[in-house]
Design an enzyme around this catalytic site. Structure first.
Site, PDB file in Angstrom:
ATOM      1  N   SER A  21      -1.634  -7.326 -14.762  1.00 31.63           N
ATOM      2  CA  SER A  21      -3.025  -7.169 -14.354  1.00 31.63           C
ATOM      3  C   SER A  21      -3.852  -8.371 -14.808  1.00 31.63           C
ATOM      4  CB  SER A  21      -3.607  -5.898 -14.975  1.00 31.63           C
ATOM      5  OG  SER A  21      -4.992  -5.865 -14.757  1.00 31.63           O
ATOM      6  N   LYS A  71      -6.261   6.282  -9.415  1.00 31.27           N
ATOM      7  CA  LYS A  71      -7.675   6.311  -9.001  1.00 31.27           C
ATOM      8  C   LYS A  71      -8.142   7.714  -8.597  1.00 31.27           C
ATOM      9  CE  LYS A  71      -8.106   1.458  -7.789  1.00 31.27           C
ATOM     10  NZ  LYS A  71      -8.517   0.469  -6.783  1.00 31.27           N
ATOM     11  N   ASP A 108     -14.981  -0.807  -5.831  1.00 36.18           N
ATOM     12  CA  ASP A 108     -14.081  -1.588  -4.975  1.00 36.18           C
ATOM     13  C   ASP A 108     -14.745  -2.037  -3.673  1.00 36.18           C
ATOM     14  OD1 ASP A 108     -11.838  -1.618  -6.615  1.00 36.18           O
ATOM     15  OD2 ASP A 108     -11.075   0.283  -5.840  1.00 36.18           O
ATOM     16  N   ALA A 134      -4.882   3.743   5.970  1.00 38.78           N
ATOM     17  CA  ALA A 134      -5.856   4.835   5.832  1.00 38.78           C
ATOM     18  C   ALA A 134      -5.624   5.606   4.542  1.00 38.78           C
ATOM     19  CB  ALA A 134      -5.773   5.761   7.041  1.00 38.78           C
ATOM     20  N   GLY A 135      -5.009   4.947   3.560  1.00 40.37           N
ATOM     21  CA  GLY A 135      -4.764   5.587   2.264  1.00 40.37           C
ATOM     22  C   GLY A 135      -5.929   5.356   1.316  1.00 40.37           C
ATOM     23  N   GLY A 136      -5.662   5.436   0.029  1.00 46.47           N
ATOM     24  CA  GLY A 136      -6.712   5.325  -0.976  1.00 46.47           C
ATOM     25  C   GLY A 136      -7.457   4.003  -0.906  1.00 46.47           C
ATOM     26  N   TYR A 223      -3.540  -9.024  -3.957  1.00 45.38           N
ATOM     27  CA  TYR A 223      -3.407 -10.453  -4.210  1.00 45.38           C
ATOM     28  C   TYR A 223      -2.010 -10.699  -4.753  1.00 45.38           C
ATOM     29  CZ  TYR A 223      -4.412  -8.981  -8.974  1.00 45.38           C
ATOM     30  OH  TYR A 223      -4.368  -8.342 -10.181  1.00 45.38           O
TER      31      TYR A 223
HETATM   32  P1  ATR Z   1      -3.165   2.928  -1.616  1.00 45.56           P
HETATM   33  O1  ATR Z   1      -3.929   3.599  -2.704  1.00 45.56           O
HETATM   34  O2  ATR Z   1      -2.558   1.614  -1.986  1.00 45.56           O
HETATM   35  O3  ATR Z   1      -3.940   2.864  -0.339  1.00 45.56           O
HETATM   36  P2  ATR Z   1      -1.748   5.122  -0.461  1.00 45.56           P
HETATM   37  O4  ATR Z   1      -2.953   6.002  -0.574  1.00 45.56           O
HETATM   38  O5  ATR Z   1      -0.403   5.693  -0.759  1.00 45.56           O
HETATM   39  O6  ATR Z   1      -1.882   3.854  -1.379  1.00 45.56           O
HETATM   40  O7  ATR Z   1      -1.743   4.540   1.032  1.00 45.56           O
HETATM   41  C1  ATR Z   1      -0.774   3.624   1.444  1.00 45.56           C
HETATM   42  C2  ATR Z   1      -1.150   3.130   2.833  1.00 45.56           C
HETATM   43  O8  ATR Z   1      -0.214   2.137   3.239  1.00 45.56           O
HETATM   44  C3  ATR Z   1      -1.083   4.212   3.889  1.00 45.56           C
HETATM   45  O9  ATR Z   1      -2.027   3.908   4.890  1.00 45.56           O
HETATM   46  C4  ATR Z   1       0.348   4.072   4.387  1.00 45.56           C
HETATM   47  O10 ATR Z   1       0.574   4.586   5.691  1.00 45.56           O
HETATM   48  P3  ATR Z   1       1.015   6.126   5.879  1.00 45.56           P
HETATM   49  O11 ATR Z   1      -0.238   6.928   5.797  1.00 45.56           O
HETATM   50  O12 ATR Z   1       1.671   6.145   7.195  1.00 45.56           O
HETATM   51  O13 ATR Z   1       1.997   6.432   4.757  1.00 45.56           O
HETATM   52  C5  ATR Z   1       0.461   2.573   4.422  1.00 45.56           C
HETATM   53  N1  ATR Z   1       1.848   2.092   4.391  1.00 45.56           N
HETATM   54  C6  ATR Z   1       2.686   2.099   3.346  1.00 45.56           C
HETATM   55  N2  ATR Z   1       3.885   1.542   3.683  1.00 45.56           N
HETATM   56  C7  ATR Z   1       3.755   1.175   4.987  1.00 45.56           C
HETATM   57  C8  ATR Z   1       4.632   0.539   5.920  1.00 45.56           C
HETATM   58  N3  ATR Z   1       5.889   0.170   5.578  1.00 45.56           N
HETATM   59  N4  ATR Z   1       4.181   0.326   7.168  1.00 45.56           N
HETATM   60  C9  ATR Z   1       2.930   0.685   7.517  1.00 45.56           C
HETATM   61  N5  ATR Z   1       2.056   1.294   6.698  1.00 45.56           N
HETATM   62  C10 ATR Z   1       2.466   1.524   5.443  1.00 45.56           C
END
Ligand code: ATR
Length: 278
Positions: A21, A71, A108, A134-136, A223
């Site tokens: 970090s 988070k 963020d 669309a994740g966190g 990054y």
């Molecule tokens: P973060 O907090 O980093 O956003 P997260 O909430 O687990 O972590 O979300 C990960 C995101 O990356 C999601 O949008 C995930 O897509 P899915 O909802 O389909 O799981 C996306 N993601 C992870 N690996 C991926 C891959 N190999 N190809 C496309 N999208 C991916």
């Protein structure tokens, strides 16, 4: 919150795995700049130990930063939540208030918008923006992009339902979900924000070059090595700017610092030192 004692102000970033970090060095440089003695460490906390570890640490500290994968847990742990944290459903900062209550913040999205508008000269008002993921991480910045006045926020995700749910939760006509397989039909975007974890997982991510043009800014929220694939794609597609999330990291840290110490440091010199590795 200003300090009234001569003891160093304690803080830390909680993550897992701890990795490398940059937060400790960023906060050390902020502290030097502002003349505030700091003791800032990186803590590797397993998810099941997160709540106890944070509570123990905060007994003797003003606040902590929180990074992946904690988070959402940090948000749940808090007694009080800022508007930005509530909208995102996650927190990257926890502060211990004078009454002992724990407050959750999310800096963020503000950090991303500040880096884009002030450092990358990317005016967001009236722009077409594509949010990949669309994740966190995506949820943490979507509201701030809308607040900055974007004309359109298109959300595409591997799992289409999650993109639809995020767009629905934003609840404004500017935000809408599109299927990943339809990306080739959407034309060029002014800004493409990469918010999937595919890069960090070392997994390939297919997307058409038609999304970017000579005026496009491509921005990866991460990054280091995790951002490289997206940056290479962005440059290959002829975008004006290909940028990783280092500036966002520094800006969100400055907002956390301001919450704890009542003063926002000048991020320019800190960013420059990190970027040049000096
Ligand atoms: P973060 O907090 O980093 O956003 P997260 O909430 O687990 O972590 O979300 C990960 C995101 O990356 C999601 O949008 C995930 O897509 P899915 O909802 O389909 O799981 C996306 N993601 C992870 N690996 C991926 C891959 N190999 N190809 C496309 N999208 C991916």
């Amino acid at each position: 919150m200003a300090h009234g004692t001569a003891r160093p102000a304690r803080s830390a970033v909680f993550g897992h795995p701890e990795g490398h970090s940059l937060s400790p060095v960023i906060h050390r440089l902020f502290g030097e700049q502002c003349g505030i003695a700091l003791e800032y460490t990186a803590v590797d906390a397993l998810p099941e130990a997160f709540a106890d570890t944070v509570h123990r640490f905060l007994a003797g500290a003003h606040g902590v930063n929180v990074t992946l994968p904690h988070k959402a847990a940090a948000y749940a742990l808090a007694d009080d939540r800022s508007a930005a944290a509530s909208r995102a459903g996650s927190a990257n900062v926890l502060t211990r208030q004078p009454n002992g209550r724990l407050a959750a913040h999310n800096t963020d999205g503000a950090g991303l918008v500040r880096d884009l508008t002030e450092r990358q000269q990317c005016n967001l008002r009236g722009r077409r923006v594509l949010l990949l993921g669309a994740g966190g991480a995506a949820r943490g910045v979507a509201w701030d992009l809308l607040d900055a006045g974007v004309e359109e926020l298109v959300i595409a995700n591997r799992t289409a339902d999650t993109a639809a749910a995020l767009a629905a939760s934003l609840g404004v006509p500017q935000a809408r979900a599109r299927y990943w397989q339809d990306l080739g039909e959407l034309g060029r975007f002014d800004l493409i924000v990469h918010a999937t974890s595919a890069g960090m997982l070392g997994q390939p991510l297919q997307r058409p070059r038609s999304l970017a043009g000579p005026k496009t800014v491509g921005y990866d929220l991460s990054y280091g090595a995790g951002a490289q694939g997206f940056l290479d794609w962005t440059r290959g597609a002829g975008a004006r700017v290909a940028c990783d999330g280092l500036g966002m990291l520094v800006e969100q840290a400055a907002d956390a610092f301001a919450l704890w110490h009542g003063r926002r440091p000048d991020t320019g010199p800190v960013y420059a030192r990190l970027r040049t590795g000096t």
